[in-house]
Design an enzyme around this catalytic site. Structure first.
Site, PDB file in Angstrom:
ATOM      1  CG  HIS A   1      25.051   6.485   4.674  1.00 48.12           C
ATOM      2  ND1 HIS A   1      24.035   6.584   4.353  1.00 48.12           N
ATOM      3  CD2 HIS A   1      25.821   6.717   3.646  1.00 48.12           C
ATOM      4  CE1 HIS A   1      24.228   6.151   3.181  1.00 48.12           C
ATOM      5  NE2 HIS A   1      25.636   6.616   2.467  1.00 48.12           N
TER       6      HIS A   1
ATOM      7  CG  ASN B   1      23.071   9.820   2.684  1.00 52.39           C
ATOM      8  OD1 ASN B   1      21.848   9.359   3.765  1.00 52.39           O
ATOM      9  ND2 ASN B   1      22.260   9.660   2.206  1.00 52.39           N
TER      10      ASN B   1
ATOM     11  NE  ARG C   1      22.749   0.985  -0.578  1.00 50.49           N
ATOM     12  CZ  ARG C   1      23.517   2.303  -0.476  1.00 50.49           C
ATOM     13  NH1 ARG C   1      23.396   2.983  -0.098  1.00 50.49           N
ATOM     14  NH2 ARG C   1      23.653   2.603  -1.748  1.00 50.49           N
TER      15      ARG C   1
ATOM     16  CB  VAL D   1      24.165  14.920  -4.267  1.00 48.40           C
ATOM     17  CG1 VAL D   1      25.194  15.853  -4.044  1.00 48.40           C
ATOM     18  CG2 VAL D   1      24.051  14.175  -3.680  1.00 48.40           C
TER      19      VAL D   1
ATOM     20  CD  GLN E   1      27.307   2.174   2.691  1.00 47.72           C
ATOM     21  OE1 GLN E   1      28.080   1.245   3.313  1.00 47.72           O
ATOM     22  NE2 GLN E   1      26.987   2.828   1.971  1.00 47.72           N
TER      23      GLN E   1
ATOM     24  NE  ARG F   1      33.709   9.635  -4.258  1.00 46.52           N
ATOM     25  CZ  ARG F   1      33.044   8.914  -4.398  1.00 46.52           C
ATOM     26  NH1 ARG F   1      32.839   7.583  -4.031  1.00 46.52           N
ATOM     27  NH2 ARG F   1      31.760   9.431  -4.465  1.00 46.52           N
TER      28      ARG F   1
ATOM     29  CB  CYS G   1      27.974   9.238   1.912  1.00 47.48           C
ATOM     30  SG  CYS G   1      27.547   8.001   0.800  1.00 47.48           S
TER      31      CYS G   1
ATOM     32  CB  SER H   1      18.824   8.588  -0.114  1.00 48.63           C
ATOM     33  OG  SER H   1      19.976   8.611   1.009  1.00 48.63           O
TER      34      SER H   1
ATOM     35  CB  THR I   1      16.091  16.988 -11.851  1.00 45.14           C
ATOM     36  OG1 THR I   1      17.499  15.682 -12.039  1.00 45.14           O
ATOM     37  CG2 THR I   1      16.490  17.901 -12.633  1.00 45.14           C
TER      38      THR I   1
END
Length: 343
Positions: free
Chosen positions: A239, A312, A232, A12, A152, A96, A125, A155, A9
């Site tokens: 982005h 992004n 931001r 992404v 950026q 990562r 992103c 979102s 939901t």
């Protein structure tokens, strides 16, 4: 094929619901989020179950799982999905940095995703579009160092932050104050603010650290000489990155554009002034990295400055994840098929 989306939901997760039918028509979907609910995408309603159902003894496994959760919840649920037999692509930062887990930008190093791999980390992103732009330049000219400034979209902070930003922007701009006094100096609407989450003692934020460490891992370039500054900006999606790249030998702007022409998932915007290269341009070409506005630096013939932009939510998240998965399960849509590149 049974495809699971955990975090269905969110922003992404909803994008994955657009992409999966393009890649694997007829795939069976198993959708999970924080609670039992429904989600509507493109006029279709989907049943979404609470994530705790995955802990049940009779939970159903499948072939492929996308995890779009925060670090804590990814660390909790990824092992469970692997135990259920899924191959997993995780969007969070949880895996990562793990040397045993490939960190993959499709079109750069997706050749690392072989049959033996069961878990892949999806990069940040900003890292995905940056490394797509850098990889062909590194092959042709080498890299001595680079600096990146990122601008950026809101979102990237999630659906709640985006909805609050849209509301604050509507109220603030309606006031028509020429100084912007209707906006909060610390808010996102009508503003530019440091991307200062988890800033360490050196002054670099977690977002800046991600861009630096992830680019090094993806490009297989230990101690990549890179510095980053992230902020931001008052944009919903898209982005935008400004890059100063010093190569191992002199390079002309035309040479940069020629190298990009050989790279996958890139579109070169040829205008000298950057017309057509913007954050909002990305939402019209959501699965591509836009690159351009290349300038030589007068005092150093080995340094060039250029712009990189990408959606992004798609290129920087959902599309990359689907392209990674296409290494295991080839995509019907050729634009979603990763080419098998190695760094």
């Amino acid at each position: 094929m049974r495809v699971c989306i955990l975090g269905a939901t969110g922003l992404v997760g909803r994008e994955l619901l657009h992409l999966i039918p393009r890649a694997w028509p007829g795939a069976q979907l198993a959708l999970f989020a924080s609670r039992d609910q429904e989600v509507e995408v493109d006029g279709r309603r989907f049943e979404v179950k609470a994530a705790h159902h995955l802990d049940a003894l009779d939970a159903t496994g499948g072939e492929l799982a996308f995890v779009a959760l925060d670090d804590e919840h990814s660390a909790r649920y990824v092992p469970r999905l692997l135990a259920l037999g899924y191959r997993v692509i995780d969007k969070s930062n949880a895996y990562r940095g793990d040397p045993a887990v490939p960190l993959v930008a499709a079109g750069v190093n997706d050749g690392l995703v072989g049959d033996e791999v069961r878990l892949v980390a999806n990069p940040n992103c900003t890292t995905i579009p940056l490394t797509l732009a850098l990889a062909p330049l590194r092959r042709r000219f080498g890299i001595r160092g680079l600096a990146v400034s990122t601008y950026q979209a809101i979102s990237g902070a999630g659906i709640a932050a985006l909805d609050q930003f849209l509301l604050d922007a509507q109220v603030g701009y309606a006031a028509q104050n020429r100084l912007g006094l209707a906006f909060s100096p610390s808010g996102y609407a009508g503003n530019t603010v440091p991307h200062n989450g988890k800033t360490d003692d050196s002054g670099f934020s977690a977002e800046e650290r991600k861009l630096m460490t992830e680019s090094s891992k993806i490009l297989a370039f230990a101690d990549l000489p890179i510095s980053a500054q992230a902020c931001r900006v008052a944009v919903a999606v898209g982005h935008y990155e400004q890059v100063w790249l010093t190569c191992e030998r002199p390079v002309a702007p035309a040479d940069v554009a020629a190298a990009w022409a050989e790279g996958p998932f890139l579109r070169v915007v040829p205008t000298a002034d950057g017309a057509g290269l913007s954050a909002l341009a990305c939402v019209h070409e959501r699965d591509l990295t836009l690159v351009g506005r290349v300038r030589g630096v007068p005092h150093d013939p080995a340094t060039v400055c250029f712009t990189v932009a990408g959606d992004n939510l798609r290129l920087g998240a959902a599309t990359n994840a689907v392209r990674i998965a296409a290494r295991w399960y080839p995509a019907v849509d050729p634009t979603l098929q990763a080419p098998g590149n190695l760094p």
